[in-house]
Each structure stands twice: as structure tokens, then as C-alpha cells.
Design a protein around this motif. Structure first.
Motif, PDB file in Angstrom:
ATOM      1  N   LYS A  43       0.833  -1.201   0.000  1.00 53.96           N
ATOM      2  CA  LYS A  43       0.000   0.000   0.000  1.00 53.96           C
ATOM      3  C   LYS A  43       0.871   1.257   0.000  1.00 53.96           C
ATOM      4  CE  LYS A  43      -3.779   2.142   2.497  1.00 53.96           C
ATOM      5  NZ  LYS A  43      -4.676   2.073   3.634  1.00 53.96           N
ATOM      6  N   ARG A  68      -2.812   7.918  -0.851  1.00 57.44           N
ATOM      7  CA  ARG A  68      -3.244   7.420  -2.160  1.00 57.44           C
ATOM      8  C   ARG A  68      -4.605   8.001  -2.482  1.00 57.44           C
ATOM      9  NH1 ARG A  68      -1.459   1.552  -2.816  1.00 57.44           N
ATOM     10  NH2 ARG A  68      -3.501   1.273  -3.698  1.00 57.44           N
ATOM     11  N   TYR A  69      -4.844   8.266  -3.767  1.00 59.26           N
ATOM     12  CA  TYR A  69      -6.174   8.663  -4.208  1.00 59.26           C
ATOM     13  C   TYR A  69      -6.476   7.935  -5.515  1.00 59.26           C
ATOM     14  CZ  TYR A  69     -10.176  11.154  -5.951  1.00 59.26           C
ATOM     15  OH  TYR A  69     -11.424  11.441  -6.440  1.00 59.26           O
ATOM     16  N   HIS A  70      -7.567   7.172  -5.505  1.00 60.42           N
ATOM     17  CA  HIS A  70      -7.998   6.448  -6.698  1.00 60.42           C
ATOM     18  C   HIS A  70      -9.295   7.076  -7.186  1.00 60.42           C
ATOM     19  CE1 HIS A  70      -5.264   2.980  -6.363  1.00 60.42           C
ATOM     20  NE2 HIS A  70      -5.353   3.209  -5.080  1.00 60.42           N
ATOM     21  N   GLU A  72     -10.630   8.656 -11.221  1.00 61.39           N
ATOM     22  CA  GLU A  72     -10.535   8.139 -12.594  1.00 61.39           C
ATOM     23  C   GLU A  72      -9.110   7.655 -12.857  1.00 61.39           C
ATOM     24  OE1 GLU A  72     -11.914  10.926 -15.469  1.00 61.39           O
ATOM     25  OE2 GLU A  72     -13.960  10.900 -14.683  1.00 61.39           O
ATOM     26  N   GLU A  73      -8.149   8.289 -12.198  1.00 63.57           N
ATOM     27  CA  GLU A  73      -6.750   7.904 -12.309  1.00 63.57           C
ATOM     28  C   GLU A  73      -6.171   7.781 -10.910  1.00 63.57           C
ATOM     29  OE1 GLU A  73      -4.655  10.457 -15.027  1.00 63.57           O
ATOM     30  OE2 GLU A  73      -6.463  10.722 -16.212  1.00 63.57           O
ATOM     31  N   TYR A  74      -5.058   7.083 -10.805  1.00 57.67           N
ATOM     32  CA  TYR A  74      -4.414   6.823  -9.534  1.00 57.67           C
ATOM     33  C   TYR A  74      -3.323   7.859  -9.283  1.00 57.67           C
ATOM     34  CZ  TYR A  74      -1.443   4.177  -6.240  1.00 57.67           C
ATOM     35  OH  TYR A  74      -0.675   3.772  -5.187  1.00 57.67           O
ATOM     36  N   TYR A  75      -3.394   8.525  -8.118  1.00 54.23           N
ATOM     37  CA  TYR A  75      -2.421   9.534  -7.736  1.00 54.23           C
ATOM     38  C   TYR A  75      -1.909   9.273  -6.329  1.00 54.23           C
ATOM     39  CZ  TYR A  75      -3.807  12.710 -11.533  1.00 54.23           C
ATOM     40  OH  TYR A  75      -4.047  13.279 -12.752  1.00 54.23           O
ATOM     41  N   HIS A  76      -0.684   9.724  -6.081  1.00 48.79           N
ATOM     42  CA  HIS A  76      -0.193   9.884  -4.718  1.00 48.79           C
ATOM     43  C   HIS A  76      -0.330  11.369  -4.408  1.00 48.79           C
ATOM     44  CE1 HIS A  76       2.577   6.089  -4.592  1.00 48.79           C
ATOM     45  NE2 HIS A  76       1.292   5.802  -4.475  1.00 48.79           N
ATOM     46  N   GLN A  94       0.389   8.160 -10.995  1.00 46.61           N
ATOM     47  CA  GLN A  94       0.995   6.836 -10.946  1.00 46.61           C
ATOM     48  C   GLN A  94       0.619   6.087 -12.218  1.00 46.61           C
ATOM     49  OE1 GLN A  94       3.030   5.943  -8.156  1.00 46.61           O
ATOM     50  NE2 GLN A  94       2.723   8.151  -8.022  1.00 46.61           N
ATOM     51  N   ASN A 136      -9.911  15.018 -10.027  1.00 49.66           N
ATOM     52  CA  ASN A 136     -10.646  14.371 -11.107  1.00 49.66           C
ATOM     53  C   ASN A 136     -10.537  15.273 -12.325  1.00 49.66           C
ATOM     54  OD1 ASN A 136     -12.348  12.974 -12.757  1.00 49.66           O
ATOM     55  ND2 ASN A 136     -14.165  13.230 -11.503  1.00 49.66           N
TER      56      ASN A 136
END
Length: 176
Positions: A43, A68-70, A72-76, A94, A136
């Protein structure tokens, strides 16, 4: 006359059963701890690299936290401070290294406490879980997680600039 006692007449398998059960329990406990640690390591995988990228490509000079943020796309989401001492949030994409790292300063968005207070007014009987910043497309969002009055797990999204509702997801619990 001295009384003599008979030696134990308990079968040997009864003596060994608690030892075997304890041994199996310890093995399962160790395995569970190992799985938990491995999951938590996965994680947090890439947090250090995202911190370095955020400090190299934005005005952040120190990092306080990475989440972490999920969407539409995955970001740190890297939280830190600038040279001027201002709190900022860097969004490190990411997976797609072509996307730029974005930075927004706390002074340019709705404060976390203000957003939480606004949410509380709309859902006073809800049970708050957590809140974090996300993105987003070009819209910065506050993601608020809570349990509503109908016992559903809810994700509410609010525009971080003006506090307007952006959307939500409501997950009801299954009885099975």
C-alpha cells in the motif's frame, strides 16, 4: 499403610492435543501478521519516490504526508510545505509518467475544517470516517467517507475550490 496413587490413565493423544492446537494457532497468527505487513508495504509502495518527485518538480521543500487517491486515475497526494512555509498538495500521477505533477496551495482551496463543517450541516446524524484531497481531471476534490443514517458506506465528493457537491457513491451492506 501409605496410599499409593495410580499413574495417569489419560490417553497420550489427549495430552498432546492442546500443544498441537497452540502450535497451529501460533503458526496461523504468524502467517496473518506476515500477510498484514506485506499488504501494508504494498500500500505504501512508491511513497518515497513520489515524495522525491514532488520536491523536485514543485515548490515543496518538505513532505509531511503521502496518501493514495484512486479516482478516474491513480495519484499519490503529497502534503508538504513550500519555502515560504505555505502548506501545499502535490498530485503525483501513478502509472502514466507523461502526466505532469500538479501543485495546489492550501490557501487556494477550501480549508479542510471548513469543508468538514459544511458537510456536518448536511449530514448531522452521519458517522464520519475520513477525509482526503483528490483530483478528477482538472477539478480538485475533497473526498469525505462516512456511514449514513441508513447504514451505508458513502463517498461524497466536493469541489475543493468552492465546496459544491461534485458527486457521491453509496454502498449498502449485504445481508449475506
Amino acid at each position: 499403610m501409605i496410599k499409593q496413587y495410580l499413574p495417569s490413565t489419560v490417553p497420550s493423544w489427549v495430552k498432546w492435543t492442546p500443544v498441537i492446537i497452540l502450535f497451529l494457532f501460533l503458526i496461523m497468527l504468524g502467517f496473518g501478521i506476515s500477510i498484514y505487513n506485506h499488504t501494508m508495504d504494498n500500500k505504501r509502495d512508491g511513497f518515497e519516490q513520489s515524495s522525491e518527485i514532488a520536491m523536485e518538480q514543485t515548490a515543496l521543500v518538505s513532505v509531511d504526508q503521502v496518501e493514495r487517491y484512486h479516482g478516474e486515475e491513480y495519484y499519490h497526494v503529497v502534503t508538504g510545505t513550500t519555502e515560504d512555509g505555505e502548506k501545499g498538495f502535490a498530485f503525483v500521477p501513478q502509472g502514466d509518467q507523461q502526466k505532469p505533477v500538479r501543485l495546489i496551495l492550501e490557501k487556494n482551496i477550501m480549508n479542510e475544517n471548513e469543508m468538514k463543517n459544511q458537510w456536518k450541516k448536511s449530514c448531522s446524524s452521519c458517522s464520519f470516517i475520513s477525509m482526503n484531497l483528490g483530483i478528477n481531471g482538472d477539478t480538485y476534490l475533497w473526498e469525505i467517507k462516512y456511514i449514513d443514517e441508513q447504514d451505508r458506506y458513502v463517498f461524497d465528493y466536493y469541489n475543493a475550490m468552492n465546496g459544491e457537491k461534485f458527486g457521491n457513491y453509496r454502498l449498502r451492506q449485504s445481508l449475506y
